[in-house]
Each structure stands twice: as C-alpha cells, then as structure tokens.
Design a protein around this motif. Structure first.
Motif, PDB file in Angstrom:
ATOM      1  N   ARG A  42      76.383  50.154  25.051  1.00  0.00           N
ATOM      2  CA  ARG A  42      76.727  51.347  25.127  1.00  0.00           C
ATOM      3  C   ARG A  42      78.348  51.793  24.972  1.00  0.00           C
ATOM      4  NH1 ARG A  42      74.281  52.995  29.072  1.00  0.00           N
ATOM      5  NH2 ARG A  42      72.380  53.542  28.045  1.00  0.00           N
ATOM      6  N   VAL A  46      80.607  53.219  22.282  1.00  0.00           N
ATOM      7  CA  VAL A  46      81.484  54.547  22.660  1.00  0.00           C
ATOM      8  C   VAL A  46      83.004  54.166  22.369  1.00  0.00           C
ATOM      9  CG1 VAL A  46      82.414  55.892  24.571  1.00  0.00           C
ATOM     10  CG2 VAL A  46      79.783  55.471  24.551  1.00  0.00           C
ATOM     11  N   ALA A  49      83.103  54.452  18.472  1.00  0.00           N
ATOM     12  CA  ALA A  49      83.088  55.685  18.223  1.00  0.00           C
ATOM     13  C   ALA A  49      84.166  56.761  18.581  1.00  0.00           C
ATOM     14  CB  ALA A  49      81.959  56.408  18.989  1.00  0.00           C
ATOM     15  N   THR A  50      85.499  56.154  19.319  1.00  0.00           N
ATOM     16  CA  THR A  50      86.702  56.909  19.605  1.00  0.00           C
ATOM     17  C   THR A  50      87.431  56.904  18.235  1.00  0.00           C
ATOM     18  OG1 THR A  50      87.658  55.018  20.639  1.00  0.00           O
ATOM     19  CG2 THR A  50      86.551  56.690  22.135  1.00  0.00           C
ATOM     20  N   TRP A  52      86.020  55.839  15.083  1.00  0.00           N
ATOM     21  CA  TRP A  52      85.301  56.101  13.792  1.00  0.00           C
ATOM     22  C   TRP A  52      83.905  57.034  14.218  1.00  0.00           C
ATOM     23  CZ3 TRP A  52      86.870  50.874  15.014  1.00  0.00           C
ATOM     24  CH2 TRP A  52      87.911  50.378  13.815  1.00  0.00           C
ATOM     25  N   SER A  53      84.133  58.224  14.149  1.00  0.00           N
ATOM     26  CA  SER A  53      82.920  59.152  14.639  1.00  0.00           C
ATOM     27  C   SER A  53      81.694  59.211  14.367  1.00  0.00           C
ATOM     28  CB  SER A  53      83.679  60.703  14.540  1.00  0.00           C
ATOM     29  OG  SER A  53      83.499  60.979  12.906  1.00  0.00           O
ATOM     30  N   ARG A  56      79.120  57.497  16.634  1.00  0.00           N
ATOM     31  CA  ARG A  56      78.695  58.252  17.822  1.00  0.00           C
ATOM     32  C   ARG A  56      77.245  58.225  17.912  1.00  0.00           C
ATOM     33  NH1 ARG A  56      82.203  62.605  17.312  1.00  0.00           N
ATOM     34  NH2 ARG A  56      83.685  61.326  18.138  1.00  0.00           N
ATOM     35  N   ALA A  59      76.109  55.365  19.705  1.00  0.00           N
ATOM     36  CA  ALA A  59      76.694  55.198  20.847  1.00  0.00           C
ATOM     37  C   ALA A  59      75.779  55.954  21.931  1.00  0.00           C
ATOM     38  CB  ALA A  59      78.101  55.674  21.076  1.00  0.00           C
ATOM     39  N   GLN A  60      75.164  56.979  21.327  1.00  0.00           N
ATOM     40  CA  GLN A  60      74.307  57.985  22.191  1.00  0.00           C
ATOM     41  C   GLN A  60      72.795  57.623  22.093  1.00  0.00           C
ATOM     42  OE1 GLN A  60      75.473  61.680  20.440  1.00  0.00           O
ATOM     43  NE2 GLN A  60      77.432  61.742  21.681  1.00  0.00           N
ATOM     44  N   ASN A  99      82.210  53.581  10.115  1.00  0.00           N
ATOM     45  CA  ASN A  99      81.428  54.874  10.191  1.00  0.00           C
ATOM     46  C   ASN A  99      80.121  54.519   9.461  1.00  0.00           C
ATOM     47  OD1 ASN A  99      83.194  57.172  11.338  1.00  0.00           O
ATOM     48  ND2 ASN A  99      84.406  56.463   9.645  1.00  0.00           N
TER      49      ASN A  99
END
Length: 120
Positions: A42, A46, A49-50, A52-53, A56, A59-60, A99
C-alpha cells in the motif's frame, strides 16, 4: 570509544558465533507477516500515486493488497517493495506511463519476484 558497528544479513546461519558473542546488542527480525506485507505494498503504491494519479485506485484497493500479500508470504520487506518497481518494468506501456499500471501487472510481478527468490 564512540564507535558504532552495524551489520545486517539475511543469512544468519553464516554469521560466526564468536562475532555475535562480542556484540553488545543483536537483534533478530522475522520476515514480515501478511498484514505488514500489505502495508508495504500500500505504501509503495501511495508513493507512486503522488506522481501518477492513475495508480491511486490500486493504492486504495485493500483487497488487492491482501491478495498480493498472501502471494508474497515468506518474502523479506525489500523484495516486497521491489514488487511494485518490478511491475513498472514488466510491460513497456507501463514503463512509459506508470498511470497504466494494473492489478494484473502487480500479480505478474509477484510471480516474477517469487520465481527469482526460488532460484536464489
């Protein structure tokens, strides 16, 4: 005085007992459990993801983290962290644009990492 010697190894059986007996402190850490492995995965996602959105949703996804953690049971934390990096390198599309990373890429990376550790 004021000298600190720090040593780490994954091969504790190869460390000489005389060396260990001279140490003031010896810490033996076990391999991470699946809960800890899921947290490492995770955290790695995360971080990605900061930048490359598109990462996200991965990551969730706690279910994905648990599935990956079960598949990574028995690996050390360093190898688990490398799992995400390996997933970024397995397909050129993902290497060019992180991404586009998918759950399937992560699962393929688990296979790659576990085969690598079996051959080590």
């Amino acid at each position: 005085p004021r000298v600190l010697f720090l040593a780490t190894t994954n091969f504790t059986d190869a460390v000489d007992e005389a060396f260990l007996s001279r140490a003031d402190l010896v810490l033996r850490l076990s391999l991470p459990d699946t809960t800890t492995i899921a947290q490492i995965i995770r955290h790695s996602l995360v971080e990605l993801a900061t930048l490359w959105s598109g990462v996200r949703p991965l990551a969730q996804d706690d279910g994905l983290h648990a599935k990956l953690a079960d598949a990574c049971a028995g690996l050390d934390g360093r190898r688990v962290r490398k799992l995400v990096l390996s997933a970024l390198a397995l397909r050129q599309d993902v290497t060019r644009d992180p991404n586009t990373l998918t759950a399937d890429d992560l699962l393929a990376a688990v296979e790659y990492i576990t085969q690598e550790s079996d051959n080590a």
